[in-house]
Design a protein around this motif. Structure first.
Motif, mmCIF file in Angstrom:
data_model
loop_
_atom_site.group_PDB
_atom_site.id
_atom_site.type_symbol
_atom_site.label_atom_id
_atom_site.label_comp_id
_atom_site.label_asym_id
_atom_site.label_seq_id
_atom_site.Cartn_x
_atom_site.Cartn_y
_atom_site.Cartn_z
ATOM 1 N N ALA A 124 0.830 -1.205 0.000
ATOM 2 C CA ALA A 124 0.000 0.000 0.000
ATOM 3 C C ALA A 124 0.864 1.254 0.000
ATOM 4 O O ALA A 124 0.553 2.235 -0.689
ATOM 5 N N VAL A 125 1.943 1.245 0.767
ATOM 6 C CA VAL A 125 2.860 2.394 0.794
ATOM 7 C C VAL A 125 3.466 2.608 -0.590
ATOM 8 O O VAL A 125 3.547 3.739 -1.089
ATOM 9 N N ILE A 126 3.891 1.526 -1.213
ATOM 10 C CA ILE A 126 4.490 1.610 -2.543
ATOM 11 C C ILE A 126 3.475 2.137 -3.555
ATOM 12 O O ILE A 126 3.781 2.998 -4.386
ATOM 13 N N ALA A 127 2.234 1.629 -3.488
ATOM 14 C CA ALA A 127 1.193 2.075 -4.410
ATOM 15 C C ALA A 127 0.852 3.548 -4.186
ATOM 16 O O ALA A 127 0.614 4.290 -5.142
ATOM 17 N N ALA A 128 0.845 3.973 -2.929
ATOM 18 C CA ALA A 128 0.545 5.374 -2.622
ATOM 19 C C ALA A 128 1.636 6.294 -3.159
ATOM 20 O O ALA A 128 1.344 7.374 -3.696
ATOM 21 N N GLN A 129 2.887 5.870 -3.032
ATOM 22 C CA GLN A 129 3.982 6.677 -3.550
ATOM 23 C C GLN A 129 3.877 6.817 -5.073
ATOM 24 O O GLN A 129 4.061 7.916 -5.627
ATOM 25 N N GLU A 130 3.544 5.729 -5.747
ATOM 26 C CA GLU A 130 3.391 5.783 -7.197
ATOM 27 C C GLU A 130 2.205 6.668 -7.586
ATOM 28 O O GLU A 130 2.277 7.424 -8.559
ATOM 29 N N ALA A 131 1.133 6.601 -6.799
ATOM 30 C CA ALA A 131 -0.033 7.439 -7.083
ATOM 31 C C ALA A 131 0.326 8.917 -6.984
ATOM 32 O O ALA A 131 -0.098 9.729 -7.817
ATOM 33 N N LEU A 132 1.122 9.279 -5.991
ATOM 34 C CA LEU A 132 1.568 10.665 -5.857
ATOM 35 C C LEU A 132 2.378 11.098 -7.075
ATOM 36 O O LEU A 132 2.232 12.218 -7.570
ATOM 37 N N GLU A 133 3.230 10.205 -7.554
ATOM 38 C CA GLU A 133 4.054 10.517 -8.723
ATOM 39 C C GLU A 133 3.208 10.693 -9.976
ATOM 40 O O GLU A 133 3.622 11.367 -10.930
ATOM 41 N N ASN A 134 2.010 10.105 -9.961
ATOM 42 C CA ASN A 134 1.102 10.212 -11.105
ATOM 43 C C ASN A 134 0.050 11.294 -10.911
ATOM 44 O O ASN A 134 -0.958 11.323 -11.627
ATOM 45 N N ALA A 168 -1.760 12.112 -8.018
ATOM 46 C CA ALA A 168 -2.744 11.998 -6.944
ATOM 47 C C ALA A 168 -2.317 12.845 -5.750
ATOM 48 O O ALA A 168 -1.175 13.304 -5.662
ATOM 49 N N GLU A 169 -3.236 13.025 -4.826
ATOM 50 C CA GLU A 169 -2.932 13.723 -3.589
ATOM 51 C C GLU A 169 -2.990 12.742 -2.432
ATOM 52 O O GLU A 169 -3.662 11.723 -2.500
ATOM 53 N N GLY A 170 -2.272 13.086 -1.368
ATOM 54 C CA GLY A 170 -2.269 12.233 -0.187
ATOM 55 C C GLY A 170 -1.039 12.492 0.644
ATOM 56 O O GLY A 170 -0.111 13.182 0.216
ATOM 57 N N ASP A 171 -1.037 11.952 1.840
ATOM 58 C CA ASP A 171 0.046 12.148 2.800
ATOM 59 C C ASP A 171 0.790 10.819 2.972
ATOM 60 O O ASP A 171 0.362 9.961 3.749
ATOM 61 N N LEU A 172 1.890 10.668 2.236
ATOM 62 C CA LEU A 172 2.611 9.395 2.247
ATOM 63 C C LEU A 172 3.191 9.096 3.624
ATOM 64 O O LEU A 172 3.044 7.981 4.140
ATOM 65 N N ASP A 173 3.861 10.064 4.229
ATOM 66 C CA ASP A 173 4.422 9.800 5.553
ATOM 67 C C ASP A 173 3.315 9.562 6.568
ATOM 68 O O ASP A 173 3.466 8.743 7.472
ATOM 69 N N GLY A 174 2.192 10.257 6.404
ATOM 70 C CA GLY A 174 1.056 10.010 7.287
ATOM 71 C C GLY A 174 0.576 8.576 7.199
ATOM 72 O O GLY A 174 0.207 7.958 8.205
ATOM 73 N N ALA A 184 -7.618 7.543 5.484
ATOM 74 C CA ALA A 184 -7.308 8.593 6.458
ATOM 75 C C ALA A 184 -6.137 9.459 5.994
ATOM 76 O O ALA A 184 -6.007 10.613 6.426
ATOM 77 N N SER A 185 -5.296 8.898 5.119
ATOM 78 C CA SER A 185 -4.128 9.634 4.619
ATOM 79 C C SER A 185 -4.407 10.332 3.293
ATOM 80 O O SER A 185 -3.495 10.898 2.689
ATOM 81 N N GLY A 186 -5.657 10.275 2.841
ATOM 82 C CA GLY A 186 -6.048 11.000 1.639
ATOM 83 C C GLY A 186 -5.872 10.240 0.342
ATOM 84 O O GLY A 186 -5.940 10.840 -0.743
ATOM 85 N N PHE A 187 -5.656 8.929 0.427
ATOM 86 C CA PHE A 187 -5.473 8.111 -0.780
ATOM 87 C C PHE A 187 -6.728 7.302 -1.080
ATOM 88 O O PHE A 187 -7.568 7.058 -0.203
ATOM 89 N N ASP A 188 -6.824 6.852 -2.308
ATOM 90 C CA ASP A 188 -7.878 5.933 -2.714
ATOM 91 C C ASP A 188 -7.680 4.622 -1.958
ATOM 92 O O ASP A 188 -6.645 3.970 -2.117
#
Length: 203
Positions: A95-105, A107-113, A141-145
């Motif tokens: 999930a962390v890896i997917a969230a980081q990739e989403a940010l690079e594409n 998306a919005e969200g708080d990765l460290d959160g 809760a961190s703003g990701f899908d």
């Protein structure tokens, strides 16, 4: 601008104790960060190091005393024998890896959160980060899908395995581990964050 490869495990008590200080330090100095969660138990096996359960009794006693001292110093609540430890950290790491990739594409969200919420689930809340409900809640809760826990699974598995290979190849041996790639300066442990801060300030 410095770049930092941040190697960590969601099972690591000392990564939990670092809290959000690393993210604050990186932001303070304008450093970019690549979050690289990896399988720390397999890494111990690869390095011929004993897993926590297999360490000498004296080291187990010392680890517990250190955890209590550092938790008190940081003012962080902590379950010293969490109900779900060790658990399978792979799903949360995906999930962390997917969230980081989403940010690079875009998306919005708080990765460290997201990382902090998953660590808190283990070390404060006695929750299982292998449970999809726990992961999706942390993503939301961190703003990701929250569906990233499913849609990012294949890429997450590939990257998680690669992160382990990268960690072993560059000499990582614990968590949290910070490498400033520009200068190959390395910092291991949450108790080295002040040194990391000072070093980045000197660049």
């Amino acid at each position: 601008m410095a770049h930092i490869d941040y190697y960590f495990s969601l099972l690591s008590s000392f990564t939990y104790l670092a809290g959000d200080r690393f993210a604050e330090i990186a932001e303070k100095h304008g450093a970019t960060v690549r979050y690289k969660p990896f399988d720390i138990l397999t890494m111990f096996d690869r390095l011929g190091a004993p897993r926590p359960a297999d360490r000498p009794e004296g080291r187990k006693i010392y680890r517990m005393q250190e955890l209590k001292r550092f938790a008190a110093q940081a003012g962080k609540p902590m379950k010293f024998q969490p109900a779900f430890w060790p658990t399978n950290a792979a799903p949360g790491s995906y999930a962390v890896i997917a969230a980081q990739e989403a940010l690079e594409n875009g998306a919005e969200g708080d990765l460290d959160g997201l990382v902090q919420r998953l660590l808190k689930a283990v070390w404060e809340e006695d929750r299982d980060i292998a449970d999809d409900a726990v992961i999706t809640e942390a993503l939301k809760a961190s703003g990701f899908d929250p569906m990233l826990s499913m849609t990012g699974m294949l890429k997450g598995a590939e990257t998680y395995a690669k992160n382990l290979e990268d960690a072993v190849s560059v000499g990582v041996f614990g968590s949290p581990f910070y490498i400033i790639t520009d200068t190959d300066e390395r910092f291991w442990g949450q108790d080295r964050l002040d040194m990391l801060d000072a070093y980045l300030g000197s660049l």
